[in-house]
Design an enzyme around this catalytic site. Sequence first.
Site, mmCIF file in Angstrom:
data_model
loop_
_atom_site.group_PDB
_atom_site.id
_atom_site.type_symbol
_atom_site.label_atom_id
_atom_site.label_comp_id
_atom_site.label_asym_id
_atom_site.label_seq_id
_atom_site.Cartn_x
_atom_site.Cartn_y
_atom_site.Cartn_z
ATOM 1 N N HIS A 85 3.995 2.091 -3.007
ATOM 2 C CA HIS A 85 4.149 0.673 -3.325
ATOM 3 C C HIS A 85 3.484 0.315 -4.650
ATOM 4 C CE1 HIS A 85 -0.095 -0.132 -2.527
ATOM 5 N NE2 HIS A 85 0.028 0.667 -1.471
ATOM 6 N N GLU A 189 -0.037 2.703 6.228
ATOM 7 C CA GLU A 189 -1.302 3.279 5.816
ATOM 8 C C GLU A 189 -2.183 3.479 7.051
ATOM 9 O OE1 GLU A 189 -2.891 5.237 4.088
ATOM 10 O OE2 GLU A 189 -3.015 4.200 2.125
#
Length: 294
Positions: A85, A189
Amino acid sequence: METTRNFIYQAVPGFFYHDEEPVGPHFRATTQPGLGLINRAYETDVFFDPEGKRTQWERFVYFLEHQNQLAPGVVQYKLVYVIRHGQGYHNVKESEIGRQEWNSHWSHLDGDSRITWSDSFLTETGRQQAQALNGFWQSSIRDLRMPTPQSVYTSPLARCLETTRITYSGLNLLPDHPSRAIVKEGLRERFGEHTCDRRSTRSWIASNYPEYAIEPSLTETDEQWRPDRRETEAEVVDRVRKLLDGIFSNDDRTIISFTAHSGLIRALYSATSHREVWVAAGTLVPVLVKAEAL
């Protein structure tokens, strides 16, 4: 109903320069022209491109599809476009105060007096990084005939959802490509402690990203995140293997895309025995994965 098989995974070197980039945190891989596809011959060139008129990418994709026909049901290959990202507000704060201070104190808070980083959004720089990836795709499709992903998977955290939207906006996908990115909890994550990794509700995702398909198992609230326990690196690797098992069992497409996070990408590399190359924010790298059924 989906069924899941188990596989052994191996990243296959020798096709992309990314496979040989430096390892460790002092180097960050960035998006390379043509994704660093090595200029080389393939065994299928003799009948697919005898006159040498095809692009490197066209020849590679044909070779890859040919490999998947050699042992169907036993061995399969997928090219994974791995996107980290773009820059999030949590990245800005960590850079400002240092990793030790971030991990010990600030990562446990929702923000400071200036910014919020719980389920961290993209900064303006992060949005520009994702837009740069979109431009990379536009030129690579036009000039190199680089194939777009046939399936797109994204982490449910806000910074990945937005990176995916911007990166693939306006691309002319092939007719047989699905029109919707798939939101997968397994691409998150590491769970726990850091508020930037605590996801928003399923309802929020559905409302703000109605063009996405959300996997049925994604709960309304975040049941994985705990304020007092951080998922271990070994647990993330195990989670990635289960994610891969589900995708390799149920998605027969050869070229796929993951939008994920630095820790998740390192876990993917561990699960596939890829060298531990760290990836910069807003970067797209290629990983060719071989899966052998158990």
